[in-house]
Design an enzyme around this catalytic site. Structure first.
Site, PDB file in Angstrom:
ATOM      1  N   ASP A 169      -8.286  -9.205   3.637  1.00 50.10           N
ATOM      2  CA  ASP A 169      -8.149  -8.092   4.587  1.00 50.10           C
ATOM      3  C   ASP A 169      -9.269  -8.054   5.609  1.00 50.10           C
ATOM      4  OD1 ASP A 169      -7.239  -5.798   5.823  1.00 50.10           O
ATOM      5  OD2 ASP A 169      -7.950  -4.430   4.276  1.00 50.10           O
ATOM      6  N   GLU A 203     -13.309  -2.802  11.516  1.00 47.20           N
ATOM      7  CA  GLU A 203     -13.218  -1.991  10.304  1.00 47.20           C
ATOM      8  C   GLU A 203     -14.242  -2.413   9.257  1.00 47.20           C
ATOM      9  OE1 GLU A 203      -9.941  -1.234   6.719  1.00 47.20           O
ATOM     10  OE2 GLU A 203      -9.375  -2.335   8.535  1.00 47.20           O
ATOM     11  N   GLU A 231       0.821  -1.213   0.000  1.00 54.16           N
ATOM     12  CA  GLU A 231       0.000   0.000   0.000  1.00 54.16           C
ATOM     13  C   GLU A 231       0.858   1.268   0.000  1.00 54.16           C
ATOM     14  OE1 GLU A 231      -4.104  -1.472   2.059  1.00 54.16           O
ATOM     15  OE2 GLU A 231      -2.554  -0.806   3.448  1.00 54.16           O
TER      16      GLU A 231
END
Length: 714
Positions: free
Chosen positions: A374, A402, A300
């Site tokens: 993820d 999340e 990332e």
């Protein structure tokens, strides 16, 4: 065994959740008569360490709250019920008992009812002081959950060495993927002001056996390694040390350039290696028990060794060499994917790391997420588990939600953690799926004989009074700690303990509330990502449904990349005809996942692209089953609201009302998820709704127009 209270009275005083599961509320008169004669005095070692003093303070606090009186200090075992604390080295009385402590691992403890000089006593013994502290918390848990203590004989040892929280906290006190307020760490006022809350944080972690904390975000800033911030970290380490908690830091790979003035961060450059050795020496001079570095590299956009044509092993080993003289470890994250890599994102970590097995230094551990993408509501276990016998792998779970509704959705993650840890990798010595090669056996080192074992949880903790953004989010912190201690523990039993300590140890409350908790994660899967779908969340902030997004520059940031829905069907083909991600699993698992009739339905669309009319085991076609799952998830949240409402007499007004309000939010947002996803998939499939199914409340254009630029944790 849970003992039911005869009558449950309304709590007299509202609570805000600050005390977590360490509330120590008074027991009934009946239990007080049983407990007090066995816990009226404390006999400590003659020269108590700070850790033994922490155990003493906790026992005094807990027993005063539970039994109405602090235990007295004793110089010897007394007639009126003595708690005997210590190790054979620190307590002659413990040494004289000749307890079977050799069987314990570091941090393990034994709690046993004994007789000393004709007097009854309870020994809380260990080979090290931190084990005595852990045993003291376990003793208090017995009282909190109303267990008999007259004839105790129990021993427990941690099955995993490194049991860490990873804080994704930034130096400006924002928290990436944090939904409970600001960062706990008041960097501006540290090191001079040490908030008492830091001690309460340490107490809570020690009570569940967590022994390390990474203070800063994996998307690290080099400033964290400057002298100013090392001093701040040292102040926190001083607070945590008596509770057995070591401090770690996330290290930015190109720090030698950003704060060291070098022109490169090449791990094979001698000046770079020298810089990291000096930096490690500087840190250990301030924090003698510093744990080591956590590193996110070449993922990332983060810098890493591949920027210089080097491997992950080259980068990790350079840092390991700097830490090795001090006993520190490098936790190198395997969460890697690159925008210029056309390979299925689910394959990239395995592709990059499998070939490096055995090339890492002895003090390097690879930190691997539970699934290959993820932290989704559901993923199959990561194929690296079991595939790297010569490189220690540690688990990375996400405690902060999340992708599971942030703070307001009730989603107990114990079943998620348990599902992954219990998964059979089928990489046993026999090559068969015989249950001996579970993910838990990889993580605890028993499968491959790892020299270092670890497990990490991305923390959900902030400055909110209830620590975690909601009362039930505390349970995810708690269950992570308990499973880090013993990855084969029961998520249901842990939920029952948490409910008993956090609310009331009454079976009429605990049973229904535990049922609700155990069903909650599956409900979230149903109304967000049923049948193996993944990553349908709004992009960037990950709040709410957005399966239609297809405009972002990086393919793997677009939800359409994951579901691949069109007029013909839906799902990501990861069989040999597609990305062949199944080939990264052991052959028996690969065969099961690759077969349409053998793949578990919960992973169906993770591994297969199927036509909308594909027949399901329920007799519905795929479209009908997908709609049914979305409905089932939304309906389950409505049932959770009813369950909670029926439990009002067991819970104080403040915590009951907050949970009820959050369940109302969850029900509304579950319907939003259901309606938006059905509207979108209906539009791309051209299918009509099954007979009797309620249509979405709004047209698809309404859902697509929703924007959330200020969603928390972004």
């Amino acid at each position: 065994m849970l003992i039911s209270i005869a009558t449950a009275a309304l709590p007299a005083v509202a609570e805000d959740g600050y005390d977590l599961w360490l509330r120590y509320k008074p027991v009934s008169a009946e239990w007080r008569r049983e407990y007090r004669p066995l816990a009226q005095a404390l006999l400590l070692p003659r020269a108590p360490s700070p850790t033994i003093r922490a155990a003493e303070r906790e026992l005094r606090r807990g027993l005063a709250g539970l039994l109405g009186a602090e235990p007295q200090q004793a110089g010897s075992v007394r007639r009126d019920g003595t708690l005997l604390l210590g190790t054979p080295a620190s307590s002659p009385t413990i040494a004289r008992l000749d307890l079977p402590l050799a069987q314990l691992r570091p941090g393990g403890y034994l709690i046993r009812s004994v007789v000393v000089d004709g007097h009854r006593a309870t020994a809380i013994a260990a080979n090290d002081d931190i084990g005595v502290l852990y045993g003291s918390y376990r003793f208090l848990r017995l009282l909190q959950t109303r267990q008999p203590i007259a004839q105790l004989d129990l021993a427990s040892s941690p099955q995993i060495q490194l049991r860490l929280l990873n804080h994704w906290d930034n130096l400006d006190r924002t928290v990436e993927r944090g939904y409970a307020g600001q960062s706990l760490w008041d960097w501006w006022r540290l090191p001079d002001f040490r908030d008492p809350r830091y001690t309460d944080y340490a107490r809570a972690n020690a009570s569940i056996g967590i022994n390390g904390t990474v203070l800063n975000n994996v998307n690290a800033k080099s400033d964290s390694l400057t002298p100013r911030y090392i001093a701040k970290a040292a102040a926190l380490a001083d607070v945590f040390r008596p509770y057995g908690i070591r401090v770690y830091l996330s290290a930015r790979f190109n720090a030698p350039m950003e704060i060291g003035g070098l022109g490169t961060a090449d791990p094979l450059d001698s000046d770079v290696r020298h810089w990291w050795r000096d930096k490690a020496d500087e840190i250990y001079a301030a924090i003698p028990d510093f744990g080591g570095f956590l590193v996110k590299a070449n993922s990332e956009g983060q810098p890493g060794p591949q920027d210089y044509g080097r491997s992950h092993a080259d980068g990790a080993n350079m840092l390991a060499a700097a830490l090795e003289p001090h006993g520190g470890v490098v936790m190198w994250r395997a969460f890697v994917y690159a925008h210029d890599n056309p390979e299925d994102r689910a394959k990239q970590a395995y592709s990059e790391f499998k070939s490096l097995d055995g090339e890492f230094a002895d003090n390097v551990v690879l930190q691997v997420k539970n699934g290959p993408i993820d932290f989704q509501p559901r993923e199959p276990f990561h194929p690296l588990f079991g595939a790297m016998p010569h490189t220690p792998l540690m688990m990375e779970f996400q405690i902060t939600k999340e992708y599971l509704g942030f703070a307001t959705h009730l989603a107990y993650l114990g079943p998620l953690f348990e599902e992954v840890l219990d998964a059979d990798t089928c990489r046993s010595a026999s090559g068969r799926c015989d249950g001996s090669a579970t993910v838990a056996s990889v993580v605890d080192g028993s499968l491959h004989g790892y020299r270092t074992t670890g497990i990490a949880g991305v923390a959900n903790i902030g400055t909110d009074r209830d620590w975690s953004g909601s009362i039930f989010n505390q349970a995810n912190w708690y269950v992570f700690g308990r499973l880090a201690w013993d990855p084969r523990d029961s998520a249901r039993a842990i939920a029952e303990d948490w409910l008993s300590m956090t609310f009331v140890p009454d079976g009429s409350f605990v049973g229904p509330a535990a049922d609700m908790m155990m069903a909650s994660r599956e409900a979230v899967v149903d109304y967000m990502t049923p049948l193996g779908l993944a990553h349908l969340m709004g992009t960037g902030h990950h709040y709410g449904p957005a399966p239609w997004v297809d405009t972002l520059a990086r393919p793997e940031w677009n939800p359409v990349y994951y579901h691949r829905a069109d007029a013909r069907g839906i799902g990501f083909d990861r069989t040999a005809e597609g990305s062949d991600a199944v080939a990264q699993y052991a052959p028996p698992i690969a065969a099961k996942f690759a077969g349409r009739s053998s793949v578990p339905e919960k992973y169906l669309l993770w591994f297969h692209h199927l036509p909308w009319n594909y027949p399901m085991s329920t007799g519905r076609d795929l479209w009908g089953e997908l709609v049914y799952r979305y409905d089932r998830g939304a309906d389950e949240v409505a049932a959770m609201r009813r369950q909670w409402s029926a439990l009002h007499r067991y819970v104080d007004r403040e915590r009951f009302a907050k949970t009820a309000d959050f369940l109302a939010i969850q029900q509304r947002e579950a319907r939003w998820w259901r309606d938006a996803c059905i509207a979108y998939f209906r539009s791309v499939s051209g299918r009509e709704l099954p007979r009797g199914v309620r249509p979405p409340e709004h047209a698809l254009a309404y859902y697509r127009a929703q924007k959330f630029p200020w969603a928390p944790g972004h």
